[in-house]
Enzyme design. Structure first.
Site, short mmCIF file in Angstrom:
data_model
loop_
_atom_site.label_atom_id
_atom_site.label_comp_id
_atom_site.label_asym_id
_atom_site.label_seq_id
_atom_site.Cartn_x
_atom_site.Cartn_y
_atom_site.Cartn_z
N GLU A 129 -29.62 -113.24 -3.55
CA GLU A 129 -29.57 -111.84 -3.22
C GLU A 129 -28.61 -111.32 -2.02
O GLU A 129 -28.29 -112.17 -1.28
CB GLU A 129 -31.02 -111.07 -3.00
CG GLU A 129 -31.97 -111.58 -3.81
CD GLU A 129 -31.93 -110.83 -5.42
OE1 GLU A 129 -31.28 -110.01 -5.49
OE2 GLU A 129 -32.30 -111.28 -6.31
N HIS A 175 -36.36 -107.79 -7.54
CA HIS A 175 -35.48 -109.09 -7.56
C HIS A 175 -35.56 -109.86 -6.39
O HIS A 175 -35.65 -109.49 -4.96
CB HIS A 175 -33.79 -108.60 -7.62
CG HIS A 175 -33.61 -108.06 -8.83
ND1 HIS A 175 -32.58 -108.56 -9.59
CD2 HIS A 175 -34.09 -106.98 -9.70
CE1 HIS A 175 -32.44 -107.93 -10.74
NE2 HIS A 175 -33.31 -107.01 -10.97
#
Length: 240
Positions: free
Chosen positions: A9, A153
């Site tokens: 990420e 996410h």
């Protein structure tokens, strides 16, 4: 074969604009089976999250402010992936960011491909399903991988889902319960059994065994009115 399913990420979509990695998540597979080993770190990017990235990850600069910087975990990270095949969805994105982080940590660290091979599951999915949506969510739906718990996410969660997608896409093994790998019951684990066929052994009856067989057929023939279903050795069968 050792494989590491990897996801990251980031603070934004482009490392060329100075965006940084804020989470790394890795799942280890050995001979296509989860080992239960994983690597996961949140990282302090020393910059703000872009609004879109903060929305999809739920990560904030305040949360990340006390986390280690990439340079503090780089040796541990490289030790985990070294010599493996990295399984990454849209590998150019993650590898680009990780190469950028390695360059900031020190030129002697080289690039990701100096430490591990890379397999891009997005390219693989496009070959398997041309003209279709091949995002991780779309592949989970197509391959019946449960991603109902994925609200935001996260690198480790996405690596777990990608591992199941990759194994299902390449071998039809389906859900391996990777999110439960550490505490899975035997019934939840997938076991691959390899059957090896060697030279076929032929065992022939001895003379005593043949005599005993003939005697039993004679007794059966008497009870059946003079003829057994199986003929004696010197008696022609119905098939000849």
């Amino acid at each position: 074969m050792r494989q590491v399913v990897l996801d990251t990420e980031t603070t934004g979509l482009s490392w060329e604009k100075g965006n940084r990695v804020v989470e790394i998540g890795c799942i280890e597979l050995l001979e296509r089976r989860p080992t239960g080993k994983h690597f996961q770190r949140y990282l302090n990017p020393d910059r703000e999250m872009e609004p879109g990235a903060q929305e999809v990850t739920g990560l904030t600069r305040d949360f990340l402010s006390d986390k280690p910087r990439f340079g503090q975990v780089v040796d541990e990270f490289l030790d985990f992936i070294r010599g493996a095949e990295l399984i990454i969805h849209n590998a150019n994105f993650d590898v680009g960011f990780l190469d950028y982080e390695l360059s900031l940590a020190g030129a002697h660290f080289g690039r990701i491909r100096d430490h591990a091979a890379v397999l891009d599951t997005l390219a693989l999915a496009r070959e398997r399903y041309p003209g279709q949506r091949n995002s991780l969510d779309a592949l989970c739906k197509r391959l019946d991988v449960d991603n109902g718990h994925r609200k935001l996410h996260g690198a480790l969660l996405d690596a777990e889902l990608l591992a199941e997608v990759y194994l299902s896409m390449t071998a039809g093994q389906g859900d391996l319960g990777l999110s439960l790998a550490a505490g899975a019951t035997p019934a939840q684990r997938v076991v691959t059994v390899e059957m090896v066929v060697g030279e076929r052994r032929v065992l022939r009856a001895s003379a005593d065994e043949q005599a005993a067989h003939a005697a039993r057929l004679s007794r059966i023939a008497k009870k059946a009115g003079g003829r057994a279903l199986w003929p004696q050795a010197d008696e022609p069968s119905a098939a000849t």
